[in-house]
Design an enzyme around this catalytic site. Structure first.
Site, PDB file in Angstrom:
ATOM      1  N   GLU A  26       0.566  -0.790   0.305  1.00  0.00           N
ATOM      2  CA  GLU A  26      -0.223  -0.163   0.062  1.00  0.00           C
ATOM      3  C   GLU A  26       0.949   1.343   0.706  1.00  0.00           C
ATOM      4  O   GLU A  26       0.657   2.506  -0.994  1.00  0.00           O
ATOM      5  CB  GLU A  26      -1.064   0.037   0.956  1.00  0.00           C
ATOM      6  CG  GLU A  26      -2.493  -1.097   0.742  1.00  0.00           C
ATOM      7  CD  GLU A  26      -2.124  -1.851   1.845  1.00  0.00           C
ATOM      8  OE1 GLU A  26      -2.598  -0.902   3.813  1.00  0.00           O
ATOM      9  OE2 GLU A  26      -3.136  -3.373   1.522  1.00  0.00           O
ATOM     10  N   GLU A  31       4.399 -10.639   0.245  1.00  0.00           N
ATOM     11  CA  GLU A  31       3.085 -10.780   0.011  1.00  0.00           C
ATOM     12  C   GLU A  31       2.988 -10.425  -1.873  1.00  0.00           C
ATOM     13  O   GLU A  31       3.144  -9.245  -1.686  1.00  0.00           O
ATOM     14  CB  GLU A  31       2.866  -9.294   0.667  1.00  0.00           C
ATOM     15  CG  GLU A  31       3.140  -9.506   2.277  1.00  0.00           C
ATOM     16  CD  GLU A  31       2.414  -8.756   3.447  1.00  0.00           C
ATOM     17  OE1 GLU A  31       1.471  -8.933   4.019  1.00  0.00           O
ATOM     18  OE2 GLU A  31       2.250  -7.395   2.968  1.00  0.00           O
ATOM     19  N   GLY A  86      -5.897  -8.075   0.716  1.00  0.00           N
ATOM     20  CA  GLY A  86      -7.707  -7.485   1.197  1.00  0.00           C
ATOM     21  C   GLY A  86      -8.187  -7.656  -0.078  1.00  0.00           C
ATOM     22  O   GLY A  86      -9.571  -7.796  -0.074  1.00  0.00           O
TER      23      GLY A  86
HETATM   24  C1  PEP Z   1      -1.286  -6.931   4.611  1.00  0.00           C
HETATM   25  O1  PEP Z   1      -1.918  -5.644   5.191  1.00  0.00           O
HETATM   26  O2  PEP Z   1       0.088  -6.881   4.526  1.00  0.00           O
HETATM   27  C2  PEP Z   1      -1.948  -8.119   4.938  1.00  0.00           C
HETATM   28  C3  PEP Z   1      -1.684  -9.484   4.238  1.00  0.00           C
HETATM   29  O3  PEP Z   1      -3.200  -7.559   3.963  1.00  0.00           O
HETATM   30  P1  PEP Z   1      -4.907  -8.914   4.070  1.00  0.00           P
HETATM   31  O4  PEP Z   1      -4.571 -10.010   5.472  1.00  0.00           O
HETATM   32  O5  PEP Z   1      -5.320  -7.823   4.801  1.00  0.00           O
HETATM   33  O6  PEP Z   1      -4.590  -9.344   3.220  1.00  0.00           O
END
Ligand code: PEP
Length: 251
Positions: free
Chosen positions: A98, A168, A174
């Site tokens: 983000e 990630e 999300g």
């Molecule tokens: C994050 O914010 O790093 C994340 C992995 O969010 P989520 O678990 O909501 O996908």
């Protein structure tokens, strides 16, 4: 004993009063386990309240979601590593998707932030991951290695040993979609290899998976030995649910 790290990213949720209530509820349901640590990344305004609520628990640690690389000065709205440390932070997320995709953070910014975190004594949790377009084009590993090289390329083994990497995939954050445990493990293997080739002592490299992790899929993900833990957004916002998730054992 395998050590797991469960990290909660509260994003832009949970103010100071809510953080105190959250930690009370969480601590009532989660008691220390030798085989795991739990880290919390509240918004900056709640770092101090969260840190105070974890002071007597060595297995719980608090960090910031971002830092700016300058230690102090005329940088309105920014929080530096030394200021975060004063508030009780011991770690910081760096390069979260983000930050990269909403706020335009560059690879070079992540390098400066990692340097600032280490200089101040904060543990950097460096987030890397590909977009869906990059994944579909078969560029996952190239993107991840580029992000690692930019953020960590200048560090020696001793510094790298203090870094946590969170893989990630952007398309999984999300969205309710997550990488399969096998796909995540394959990328983790590459990340671990990259870290160890640059001098990270064996067993010091910690690689977390993040992206729509929940109480439903955590056990299957953690069954992959390549995962040293998880970084969780949405499913960490409720203290009871989070207390349940952090007690997940590998399937
Ligand atoms: C994050 O914010 O790093 C994340 C992995 O969010 P989520 O678990 O909501 O996908």
């Amino acid at each position: 004993m395998r050590q797991l790290l469960f990290a909660a990213n509260w994003k832009m949720h949970i103010g100071p009063d809510e953080a105190r209530a959250y930690m009370k509820a969480f601590r009532a349901r989660y008691h220390r386990r030798e085989d795991r640590e739990v880290w919390f990344f509240p918004p900056a305004v709640s770092v101090e309240a969260t840190a105070q609520a974890t002071r007597d628990r060595g297995d719980l640690l608090v960090g910031t979601q971002d830092i700016y690389w300058e230690p102090k000065g005329a940088f309105t709205g920014a929080v530096s590593a030394p200021l975060a440390l004063q508030a009780g932070a011991r770690a910081s997320l760096i390069g979260h998707s983000e930050r990269r995709h909403v706020f335009g953070e560059t690879d070079d910014d992540t390098r400066r932030k990692v340097g600032a975190a280490l200089a101040a004594g904060l543990l950097p949790v460096v987030c890397v991951g590909e977009t869906l377009v990059e994944r579909d084009a078969g560029h996952t590993l190239a993107v991840v290695v580029r992000q690692l090289a930019a953020a960590l390329g200048g560090l020696d083994g001793a510094a790298l040993a203090r870094v946590v990497v969170a893989y990630e995939p952007v398309w999984a954050i999300g969205t309710g979609r997550n990488a399969t445990p096998q796909d995540a493990a394959a990328v983790h293997r590459e990340i671990r290899g990259w870290l160890e080739r640059r001098g990270t002592p064996p067993h010091a490299a910690r690689v977390l998976y993040g992206g729509s992790v929940s109480a439903k899929n955590a056990a299957a993900l953690l069954t992959e030995q390549e995962l040293d833990g998880v970084l969780v957004g949405g499913a960490s916002l409720d203290p009871e649910g989070w207390a349940q998730l952090v007690q997940t054992d590998a399937a």
